[in-house]
Design a protein around this motif. Sequence first.
Motif, mmCIF file in Angstrom:
data_model
loop_
_atom_site.group_PDB
_atom_site.id
_atom_site.type_symbol
_atom_site.label_atom_id
_atom_site.label_comp_id
_atom_site.label_asym_id
_atom_site.label_seq_id
_atom_site.Cartn_x
_atom_site.Cartn_y
_atom_site.Cartn_z
ATOM 1 N N GLU A 180 0.844 -1.197 0.000
ATOM 2 C CA GLU A 180 0.000 0.000 0.000
ATOM 3 C C GLU A 180 0.882 1.250 0.000
ATOM 4 O O GLU A 180 1.832 1.349 0.775
ATOM 5 C CB GLU A 180 -0.943 0.007 1.205
ATOM 6 C CG GLU A 180 -1.963 1.125 1.138
ATOM 7 C CD GLU A 180 -3.201 0.849 1.986
ATOM 8 O OE1 GLU A 180 -3.839 1.830 2.398
ATOM 9 O OE2 GLU A 180 -3.512 -0.326 2.227
ATOM 10 N N ILE A 181 0.566 2.160 -0.901
ATOM 11 C CA ILE A 181 1.340 3.398 -1.066
ATOM 12 C C ILE A 181 0.556 4.564 -0.475
ATOM 13 O O ILE A 181 -0.637 4.728 -0.754
ATOM 14 C CB ILE A 181 1.616 3.681 -2.554
ATOM 15 C CG1 ILE A 181 2.287 2.475 -3.240
ATOM 16 C CG2 ILE A 181 2.464 4.933 -2.714
ATOM 17 C CD1 ILE A 181 3.659 2.154 -2.757
ATOM 18 N N SER A 223 2.772 10.418 -0.286
ATOM 19 C CA SER A 223 4.187 10.087 -0.418
ATOM 20 C C SER A 223 4.698 10.570 -1.769
ATOM 21 O O SER A 223 3.919 10.941 -2.657
ATOM 22 C CB SER A 223 4.392 8.574 -0.296
ATOM 23 O OG SER A 223 3.800 7.900 -1.393
ATOM 24 N N LYS A 224 6.014 10.544 -1.949
ATOM 25 C CA LYS A 224 6.604 10.994 -3.203
ATOM 26 C C LYS A 224 6.084 10.166 -4.374
ATOM 27 O O LYS A 224 5.706 10.699 -5.424
ATOM 28 C CB LYS A 224 8.136 10.903 -3.137
ATOM 29 C CG LYS A 224 8.841 11.427 -4.379
ATOM 30 C CD LYS A 224 10.354 11.366 -4.226
ATOM 31 C CE LYS A 224 11.041 11.872 -5.484
ATOM 32 N NZ LYS A 224 12.526 11.815 -5.348
ATOM 33 N N ILE A 273 2.148 9.134 -8.919
ATOM 34 C CA ILE A 273 1.107 8.266 -9.487
ATOM 35 C C ILE A 273 -0.166 9.063 -9.764
ATOM 36 O O ILE A 273 -0.829 8.883 -10.794
ATOM 37 C CB ILE A 273 0.812 7.097 -8.526
ATOM 38 C CG1 ILE A 273 2.012 6.146 -8.464
ATOM 39 C CG2 ILE A 273 -0.440 6.331 -8.953
ATOM 40 C CD1 ILE A 273 1.922 5.113 -7.375
ATOM 41 N N LEU A 274 -0.498 9.967 -8.854
ATOM 42 C CA LEU A 274 -1.743 10.732 -8.977
ATOM 43 C C LEU A 274 -1.624 11.917 -9.932
ATOM 44 O O LEU A 274 -2.617 12.599 -10.192
ATOM 45 C CB LEU A 274 -2.180 11.238 -7.601
ATOM 46 C CG LEU A 274 -2.539 10.164 -6.558
ATOM 47 C CD1 LEU A 274 -2.813 10.802 -5.207
ATOM 48 C CD2 LEU A 274 -3.754 9.356 -7.014
ATOM 49 N N ARG A 275 -0.432 12.117 -10.480
ATOM 50 C CA ARG A 275 -0.149 13.307 -11.292
ATOM 51 C C ARG A 275 -1.199 13.571 -12.368
ATOM 52 O O ARG A 275 -1.674 14.692 -12.537
ATOM 53 C CB ARG A 275 1.245 13.140 -11.937
ATOM 54 C CG ARG A 275 1.598 14.194 -12.998
ATOM 55 C CD ARG A 275 1.819 15.557 -12.380
ATOM 56 N NE ARG A 275 2.173 16.522 -13.409
ATOM 57 C CZ ARG A 275 1.301 17.198 -14.143
ATOM 58 N NH1 ARG A 275 0.004 17.007 -13.974
ATOM 59 N NH2 ARG A 275 1.710 18.068 -15.041
ATOM 60 N N TYR A 276 -1.586 12.547 -13.117
ATOM 61 C CA TYR A 276 -2.511 12.745 -14.237
ATOM 62 C C TYR A 276 -3.898 12.154 -13.991
ATOM 63 O O TYR A 276 -4.722 12.147 -14.899
ATOM 64 C CB TYR A 276 -1.932 12.140 -15.513
ATOM 65 C CG TYR A 276 -0.728 12.883 -16.039
ATOM 66 C CD1 TYR A 276 -0.853 14.176 -16.536
ATOM 67 C CD2 TYR A 276 0.526 12.304 -16.035
ATOM 68 C CE1 TYR A 276 0.253 14.873 -17.005
ATOM 69 C CE2 TYR A 276 1.637 12.990 -16.509
ATOM 70 C CZ TYR A 276 1.493 14.268 -16.993
ATOM 71 O OH TYR A 276 2.586 14.955 -17.460
ATOM 72 N N ILE A 315 -12.289 10.997 -6.122
ATOM 73 C CA ILE A 315 -11.449 11.354 -4.980
ATOM 74 C C ILE A 315 -10.669 10.130 -4.509
ATOM 75 O O ILE A 315 -11.258 9.148 -4.060
ATOM 76 C CB ILE A 315 -12.309 11.916 -3.832
ATOM 77 C CG1 ILE A 315 -13.032 13.191 -4.316
ATOM 78 C CG2 ILE A 315 -11.450 12.200 -2.606
ATOM 79 C CD1 ILE A 315 -13.910 13.831 -3.279
ATOM 80 N N PRO A 316 -9.326 10.143 -4.619
ATOM 81 C CA PRO A 316 -8.533 8.959 -4.262
ATOM 82 C C PRO A 316 -8.513 8.700 -2.758
ATOM 83 O O PRO A 316 -8.490 9.643 -1.963
ATOM 84 C CB PRO A 316 -7.135 9.311 -4.780
ATOM 85 C CG PRO A 316 -7.092 10.802 -4.784
ATOM 86 C CD PRO A 316 -8.487 11.262 -5.085
ATOM 87 N N TYR A 317 -8.526 7.418 -2.397
ATOM 88 C CA TYR A 317 -8.406 7.080 -0.986
ATOM 89 C C TYR A 317 -7.424 5.937 -0.720
ATOM 90 O O TYR A 317 -7.018 5.712 0.419
ATOM 91 C CB TYR A 317 -9.779 6.724 -0.389
ATOM 92 C CG TYR A 317 -10.397 5.445 -0.901
ATOM 93 C CD1 TYR A 317 -10.151 4.225 -0.267
ATOM 94 C CD2 TYR A 317 -11.244 5.448 -1.995
ATOM 95 C CE1 TYR A 317 -10.733 3.052 -0.733
ATOM 96 C CE2 TYR A 317 -11.832 4.284 -2.461
ATOM 97 C CZ TYR A 317 -11.561 3.091 -1.822
ATOM 98 O OH TYR A 317 -12.142 1.927 -2.289
ATOM 99 N N LYS A 318 -6.983 5.237 -1.765
ATOM 100 C CA LYS A 318 -6.041 4.131 -1.539
ATOM 101 C C LYS A 318 -5.264 3.829 -2.820
ATOM 102 O O LYS A 318 -5.823 3.861 -3.914
ATOM 103 C CB LYS A 318 -6.791 2.874 -1.085
ATOM 104 C CG LYS A 318 -5.884 1.687 -0.784
ATOM 105 C CD LYS A 318 -6.654 0.542 -0.118
ATOM 106 C CE LYS A 318 -7.694 -0.063 -1.028
ATOM 107 N NZ LYS A 318 -8.338 -1.242 -0.414
#
Length: 289
Positions: free
Chosen positions: A65-66, A70-71, A76-79, A190-193
């Motif tokens: 799990e990330i 975190s960096k 990962i969420l950039r786009y 909306i990201p959660y995991k």
Amino acid sequence: MKNKFIIGITLFVIIGIVVCLIYILLNLREEKENNKVDNTQNVTSNVDNNENVNLEDNEKNEEIEIALNSKIGVQILRYIDIAIDSPYSDELYQEIEKNGLSNKAKVMYTYLIATNDTTYSEYLIPLEDSSGSYINVNDFENIAKDIFGNDVKLTHETVFGDENYDMQNSRYLNLPMGFPGSDFNYTYDIPYKIKQIGDTYEVYMYRLYITEKFSGEENEGSMSVNIYKDSGRINKLTEISDNNFFESENKKEYLKNKIDAGNIKKESLKVVKYTLKKVNDKYYLENIE
């Protein structure tokens, strides 16, 4: 005298034979021990190799799990952690729900990134009549490669209205939208995991269907926000009349805090999964489901 000489020679020969036999036996014993050691080393080596292979397989299949902040999580969420306060976002997610990450969905996705992400603002060229801006097809395709990888091949088409793609001049137009009226609809994921399995990354998001309602004149009146669990906006989850929502620089973060606080029930929200692949330290979007 002669007999003594013969006896001496015989004893010397016998002693030589005995010494040779002892030497041969010792060599045979040493060779046997060496073979035993070699066999043991081979078995140990095979065990070590098998353990290494199993460890590599376990690492490839291990689920990690990330952290979102975190960096790696930010990269990962950039786009994919995009916030488009526009009816265009509704059209994008409706296309994805219907046909997956189709060519049309990729064009839509790229268009929204190209026209809303400040990273690509240099590609937006003002139109001659100052009515908006445009982006050339070549630059558009380069942005698509940043999102989906170098292998992506787009078939250019009109999305979000009849005047969106200028085929004659090979460019996409970015024209301003007028006053939306009393209801302004858009969709947030909306990201959660984030889960990592080898070089594959799965991002889980809550999908919120949002309607900003405006009552009164254009410059005067009141606003509220309804959050729905479905694209048809039938099943309302909650209503927000907090001015902090409208004044917030990050509406998605505001809503995420509401979800974490239990003001919007997680169990009632639609969950979607984004799948990305890591290639040469970059993360490319492969699927949304």
